[in-house]
Design a protein around this motif. Structure first.
Motif, short mmCIF file in Angstrom:
data_model
loop_
_atom_site.label_atom_id
_atom_site.label_comp_id
_atom_site.label_asym_id
_atom_site.label_seq_id
_atom_site.Cartn_x
_atom_site.Cartn_y
_atom_site.Cartn_z
N CYS A 1 60.30 -6.10 15.45
CA CYS A 1 59.68 -7.28 16.05
C CYS A 1 59.86 -8.50 15.16
CB CYS A 1 58.20 -7.02 16.30
SG CYS A 1 57.89 -5.73 17.54
N LYS B 1 63.32 -9.99 15.39
CA LYS B 1 63.53 -10.75 16.62
C LYS B 1 62.72 -12.05 16.62
CE LYS B 1 62.93 -10.61 21.61
NZ LYS B 1 62.43 -9.87 22.77
N CYS B 2 61.47 -11.98 16.20
CA CYS B 2 60.54 -13.10 16.35
C CYS B 2 60.41 -13.97 15.09
CB CYS B 2 59.16 -12.58 16.71
SG CYS B 2 59.12 -11.59 18.23
N CYS C 1 55.94 -14.43 20.63
CA CYS C 1 57.06 -13.50 20.83
C CYS C 1 56.63 -12.09 20.45
CB CYS C 1 58.26 -13.96 19.98
SG CYS C 1 59.60 -12.77 19.83
N TYR C 2 56.00 -11.96 19.30
CA TYR C 2 55.51 -10.68 18.79
C TYR C 2 54.46 -10.10 19.75
CZ TYR C 2 54.08 -7.60 14.85
OH TYR C 2 53.82 -6.53 14.02
N TRP D 1 56.17 -9.08 23.56
CA TRP D 1 57.24 -8.09 23.69
C TRP D 1 56.60 -6.76 24.06
CZ3 TRP D 1 61.20 -6.60 19.31
CH2 TRP D 1 62.33 -6.04 19.90
N LYS E 1 54.80 -3.62 22.21
CA LYS E 1 55.86 -3.05 21.39
C LYS E 1 55.57 -3.27 19.91
CE LYS E 1 60.75 -2.41 21.41
NZ LYS E 1 61.05 -1.55 22.52
N CYS E 2 54.98 -4.40 19.59
CA CYS E 2 54.77 -4.78 18.19
C CYS E 2 53.36 -4.45 17.72
CB CYS E 2 55.03 -6.27 18.04
SG CYS E 2 56.66 -6.78 18.66
#
Length: 96
Positions: free
Chosen positions: A62, A65-66, A82-83, A86, A94-95
């Motif tokens: 994570c 990506k973020c 974003c974290y 997701w 997910k995170c």
């Protein structure tokens, strides 16, 4: 004496401005980290969970990506949209 007080006040103001710009302050939010900072932030984030390995795996994924890891050990995800947003295929977070 007045010159000394003026110099001290200006110095204090300058130090305050430097600290406010990031001297010892850690900013959170989207893009607040470099990818090289992810492992350290994930170690902090996952340090109090009994599921350390999966937490580290997903946190680093994570973060990569973020470029953001929320403050604290749990929660506070609103500072990293974003974290926070997701999701897994099943719709769960997910995170960690």
């Amino acid at each position: 004496m007045a010159k000394l007080i003026t110099i001290l006040l200006l110095t204090l103001l300058a130090v305050t401005m430097v600290l406010a710009k990031g001297g010892h302050h850690h900013a959170y939010g989207p893009g607040s980290l470099k990818s090289s900072q992810c492992p350290g932030q994930c170690i902090r984030r996952c340090s109090k969970t009994q599921y350390h390995k999966p937490c580290m795996f997903f946190c680093q994924k994570c973060c990569a990506k973020c470029l953001c890891v929320p403050p604290g050990y749990y929660g506070n995800k609103q500072v990293c949209p974003c974290y926070n947003n997701w999701k897994t295929k099943e719709g769960g977070p997910k995170c960690p």
